[in-house]
Design an enzyme around this catalytic site. Structure first.
Site, PDB file in Angstrom:
ATOM      1  CG  HIS A 183     -15.480   2.302   3.993  1.00  0.00           C
ATOM      2  ND1 HIS A 183     -15.975   2.858   2.575  1.00  0.00           N
ATOM      3  CD2 HIS A 183     -15.620   3.841   4.757  1.00  0.00           C
ATOM      4  CE1 HIS A 183     -15.228   4.500   2.838  1.00  0.00           C
ATOM      5  NE2 HIS A 183     -14.843   5.134   4.114  1.00  0.00           N
ATOM      6  CD1 TRP A 205      -8.148   9.137   6.523  1.00  0.00           C
ATOM      7  CD2 TRP A 205      -8.632  10.419   5.145  1.00  0.00           C
ATOM      8  NE1 TRP A 205      -8.926  10.102   6.905  1.00  0.00           N
ATOM      9  CE2 TRP A 205     -10.101  10.490   6.456  1.00  0.00           C
ATOM     10  CE3 TRP A 205      -8.984  10.933   3.785  1.00  0.00           C
ATOM     11  CZ2 TRP A 205     -10.933  11.351   5.827  1.00  0.00           C
ATOM     12  CZ3 TRP A 205     -10.448  11.741   3.233  1.00  0.00           C
ATOM     13  CH2 TRP A 205     -11.287  12.096   4.453  1.00  0.00           C
ATOM     14  CG  ASP A 237     -11.942   5.868   6.559  1.00  0.00           C
ATOM     15  OD1 ASP A 237     -11.979   4.542   6.224  1.00  0.00           O
ATOM     16  OD2 ASP A 237     -11.606   7.250   5.690  1.00  0.00           O
ATOM     17  CD  GLU A 238     -13.808   8.162   3.255  1.00  0.00           C
ATOM     18  OE1 GLU A 238     -13.774   9.487   2.864  1.00  0.00           O
ATOM     19  OE2 GLU A 238     -14.342   7.149   3.448  1.00  0.00           O
ATOM     20  CB  VAL A 239     -18.957   6.042   9.394  1.00  0.00           C
ATOM     21  CG1 VAL A 239     -17.936   6.147  10.457  1.00  0.00           C
ATOM     22  CG2 VAL A 239     -19.598   5.109  10.043  1.00  0.00           C
TER      23      VAL A 239
END
Length: 866
Positions: free
Chosen positions: A452, A536, A494-496
């Protein structure tokens, strides 16, 4: 001479009182003062929806609009009036179509010799006329008040004690027959001998100021449709209501002896001043006056004793004890809710403490900027409901929102994709941190890394995970840690794809060296065990069962994904961290708002997301603990224990909305009393237009046996995250059609507003708008009394979803309600809900098999743009 005139007026009305058919504008048959008042009433503007206090001199003697600080409340009292006089002028009241009428009449009739049974019959006739002339008006018939013959005044009135009791008994027993609510004021005004207490009167008949204050306190919940006792959220762990009241209006002193509590005393003093009450702060009260005392004292609690408090309210004092100033603050939030009418506080005993240490709320300002003022509004409300963690998501792919002295290019407008040039200065963030601390809230800044972080890459032309990127990241963290007085730094992670496996451990060690603790998203990076995990997604017990790791629960607590009505249901039912209460590892939870999709203006953060209703539901659950194992989006079947518990909470929630959110977005209406009968499944073989028996005119919805019964305004048939989250259908099947029916009562023929929807769009995904002429892509339909209700004329019907296109009318909660003409009596509602495949065309367009249908109270404007 004054007494002679008064008795003469009564004699003039005696003959009229027997002729109860007298009505209309025949004012000449009544005394001069009556004519003066009645003629004025008829000339005043005919406003609608008023709250009318109707009666004789006892009603006439109050300034009702000032007493309630509400211009809707009108005084229609006339000194010396009798039941015949009220009937004569009743048309002036009923033509206004008031919301409510509070009637108190009859003592002058008794004084003139009218029999109690006749007085009661006359009041019944008034009730019949109100019901016939304005059926939607709520009529409250108040008991006659006691009298006192020891003051030697009004002898023909104050000797009617037994007759008064007889009238009241008749009024009580006939309330249901004549469609009014009986309000028994009598006992509250009596002394030990059963006479009108001299605290409230100086002539044995009429009220002094203290009497009107008590009267206000007694009818306040009826005036505003509230529960009889103050509705507290979160509900204290232990609450006992006692007899009596603390006269708040007589309180002149806040007693405080510890210097460490001066700040809390000043806070309370300011709150009272806002209510028009002037009190001083001192070490003792004066002249035996009622007082409020704040005191540090041992307060027992099974856990989290630093936040516990004990509150004792009696007729003479309010005593608030706690182990710490934080506990005193928590107690003050409860005390303020107890002060709901700004007049009296019901006597009670409360002992309270939280179930979870972390009770948080997160906002994402990276994607959509929010002003400091709007943030403070939300933080202020967090404090009122005892939330204590403000998670501040400051950086995103869209924009970097925190000024960094060494790197001004991070917040340069050209490096932002939305709200260009909008960011928080050092002074603003310090101000927010202080604002939080004053409310015992910990601000946790999140600087997302290494994912992000496209805004970082645009500013520097390099990745965070590169060697040179790591140098910049450390410089940023050093400035943040040394500049801001916060105990935690959230690094996201996260999300990486982690290309540099040393990045997260190295950053974590660096932050910890700077004296801060680290929080990261789970699932996320390769964290050390010292990192607090914010979950999450479901982790299959990976973190929950690790005895070395502390964690926070945010799973299925993203408000931007939730239908407003469902949000309160699922959060109220939620078992935070899969535990009944917190411990040294299960710290608590944080609800989150991620409006990934661009919004038109900052107010839409609260208008299109159920922030405040969900926040209150979460405040209840995170403070009280408990909840239901597993995740569910349903209230329960009618009459079930779960449905009863939810209904009790919802009553308190609606009181809070009425009392404290009249001017704030609060997208929620009461739904616990709405019951549905569901019929199905009917196999449609993929033909969503196919019709089945419930659509046949000969099909009797009233006699057919439902397969499932459900409660609520939003019914989730199958949650889009099934089976993780359950809906009302136990085993949902593809290519089936279900029908749902309910009945709605209407007192008359009128146009009513409704929330209707079949696909509540997430404010995160780029979901397509509904096609023209449809409610949703599943060909759902709704009928009322056999008439098909057309869908809205969508502003962007059929438009492909785009993250840069703000939502406008796709959700029922932020578009103008649907208007439907209801007939007097019962109205039959039928919902058709077909479904084909459960697989959406892409991840941004999941199949949401659900419907919303519920009445919206008149005057609701939450849909309107601010």
């Amino acid at each position: 001479m004054k007494k002679l005139v008064f008795y003469t007026l009564l004699l003039l009305t005696t003959a009229v009182s027997a002729q109860i058919k007298t009505q209309g504008k025949n004012d000449g048959a009544f005394p001069t003062f009556y004519q003066q008042r009645s003629s004025l009433f008829r000339l005043l503007p005919q406003t609608k929806g008023d709250i009318i206090f109707l009666g004789n001199s006892i009603t006439n003697g109050s300034e009702w609009d000032e007493l309630f600080a509400d211009p809707r409340i009108k005084n229609r009292g006339i000194s010396g009036d009798v039941t015949a006089g009220v009937l004569n002028r009743l048309d002036e009241v009923t033509e206004r179509k008031p919301a409510k009428i509070f009637l108190l009449i009859g003592i002058n009739d008794l004084s003139a010799g009218t029999a109690p049974d006749t007085v009661a019959k006359n009041i019944f006739l008034i009730a019949k006329k109100v019901s016939g002339q304005t059926p939607t008006t709520q009529l409250y018939v108040q008991s006659l008040l006691p009298v006192n013959n020891t003051l030697n005044k009004f002898p023909t009135h104050v000797n009617k004690g037994e007759q008064i009791k007889r009238v009241n008994q008749l009024l009580r027993s006939n309330a249901a027959l004549y469609h009014y609510t009986f309000v028994d004021l009598f006992p509250s005004f009596c002394n030990a001998e059963g006479k009108l207490d001299t605290l409230y009167t100086n002539d044995g008949l009429h009220q002094k100021g203290a009497g009107y204050m008590l009267w206000k306190h007694l009818v306040y919940p009826l005036v505003y449709d509230l529960q009889n006792k103050p509705s507290l959220i979160p509900l204290p762990q232990s609450l006992k209501w006692n007899e009596g009241y603390f006269q708040l209006y007589n309180c002149k002193t806040i007693v405080v002896k510890e210097a460490s509590l001066q700040k809390e005393a000043l806070r309370l003093q300011q709150k009272l001043l806002q209510k028009g009450l002037i009190v001083s702060i001192g070490r003792a009260a004066k002249n035996n006056e009622p007082f409020i005392e704040l005191r540090l004292a041992k307060t027992d609690a099974p856990q989290l004793k630093e936040e516990a408090y004990h509150l004792e309210v009696s007729g003479q004092r309010v005593l608030l004890n706690a182990n710490t100033a934080h506990g005193i603050f928590n107690g003050l939030q409860t005390l303020e809710q107890l002060m709901r009418d700004n007049t009296m506080i019901d006597a009670c005993t409360i002992t309270d403490w939280p179930a979870f240490a972390w009770r948080g709320y997160m906002v994402d300002v990276g994607r959509n900027f929010q002003s400091v003022d709007l943030l403070k509004q939300q933080i202020e409300i967090m404090g009122r409901y005892k939330l204590n963690i403000f998670h501040f998501h400051l950086t995103e792919d869209i924009a970097w929102r925190l000024a960094i002295k060494q790197y001004p290019q991070l917040t340069a407008a050209e490096n932002m994709q939305r709200n260009k040039g909008e960011y928080y200065t050092e002074e603003e963030l310090k101000d927010l941190i202080l604002f939080c601390k004053e409310r015992y809230i910990t601000l946790i800044p999140e600087i997302d890394m290494p994912g992000h972080s496209a805004a970082f890459t645009r500013a520097f032309g390099i990745s965070m995970q590169s060697d040179s990127g790591m140098v910049i990241v450390k410089n940023i963290l050093k400035e943040v840690c040394e500049t801001y007085d916060v105990p935690y730094i959230h690094i996201g992670a996260d999300e990486v794809r982690i290309s540099n496996k040393n990045f997260v451990p190295e950053v974590t060690a660096y932050i910890e060296k700077l004296g801060k603790k680290v929080i990261g998203w789970q699932p996320g990076g390769n964290f050390t065990n010292t990192t607090i995990r914010q979950m999450w997604m479901d982790d299959n017990g990976k973190i929950e069962n690790n005895s070395e790791i502390r964690y926070i629960d945010s799973r299925h607590l993203y408000l931007n994904h939730m239908d407003p009505l469902e949000s309160v249901v699922t959060i109220f039912n939620r078992e935070i961290g899969n535990k009944q209460k917190g411990d040294s590892r299960a710290l608590g939870g944080i609800i989150c708002v991620w409006p990934d999709r661009r919004i038109e203006n900052e107010a839409d953060n609260l208008r299109t997301n159920p922030v405040y209703p969900a926040m209150l539901a979460f405040a209840e659950r995170s403070w009280r603990g408990g909840g239901i194992p597993g995740w569910t989006a349903k209230i329960g079947s009618p009459g079930s224990e779960n449905a009863k518990q939810f209904a009790e909470f919802e009553d308190r929630l609606m009181d809070q909305k009425q009392e404290y959110f009249r001017r704030l977005p609060f997208p929620y209406v009461a739904q616990a009393s709405l019951n549905w009968k569901l019929y199905g499944p009917y196999e449609n073989n993929g033909d969503l237009s196919k019709t089945f028996a419930p659509e046949d005119k000969n099909f009797s919805l009233n006699s057919a046996t439902p397969v499932v019964q459900a409660v609520g305004g939003t019914i989730v048939l199958r949650h889009w995250w099934y089976p993780l989250i359950s809906g009302v259908i136990e085993k949902p099947a593809e290519n089936t059609t279900w029908y749902a029916s309910t009945s709605i009562w209407s007192e008359d023929n009128h146009v009513q507003d409704f929330w209707i929807g079949f696909n509540n769009l997430s404010r995160s995904t780029a979901t397509d708008s509904p096609k023209w002429g449809t409610w949703n892509d599943l060909q759902s339909e709704v009928w009322v009394n056999g008439k098909l209700i057309p869908p809205p004329h969508w502003k962007r019907g059929g438009q492909k979803g785009n993250s840069e296109t703000p939502l406008t009318d796709e959700g029922y909660e932020y578009r103008e309600p649907t208007k439907i003409t209801l007939q007097k009596g019962w109205n039959q509602v039928l919902i058709k809900a077909p479904v084909g495949s459960f697989k959406g065309k892409d991840w941004q367009n999941p199949v949401k098999w659900m419907f919303t249908f519920i009445t919206v109270p008149a005057g609701y404007l939450g849909w309107a743009a601010n």
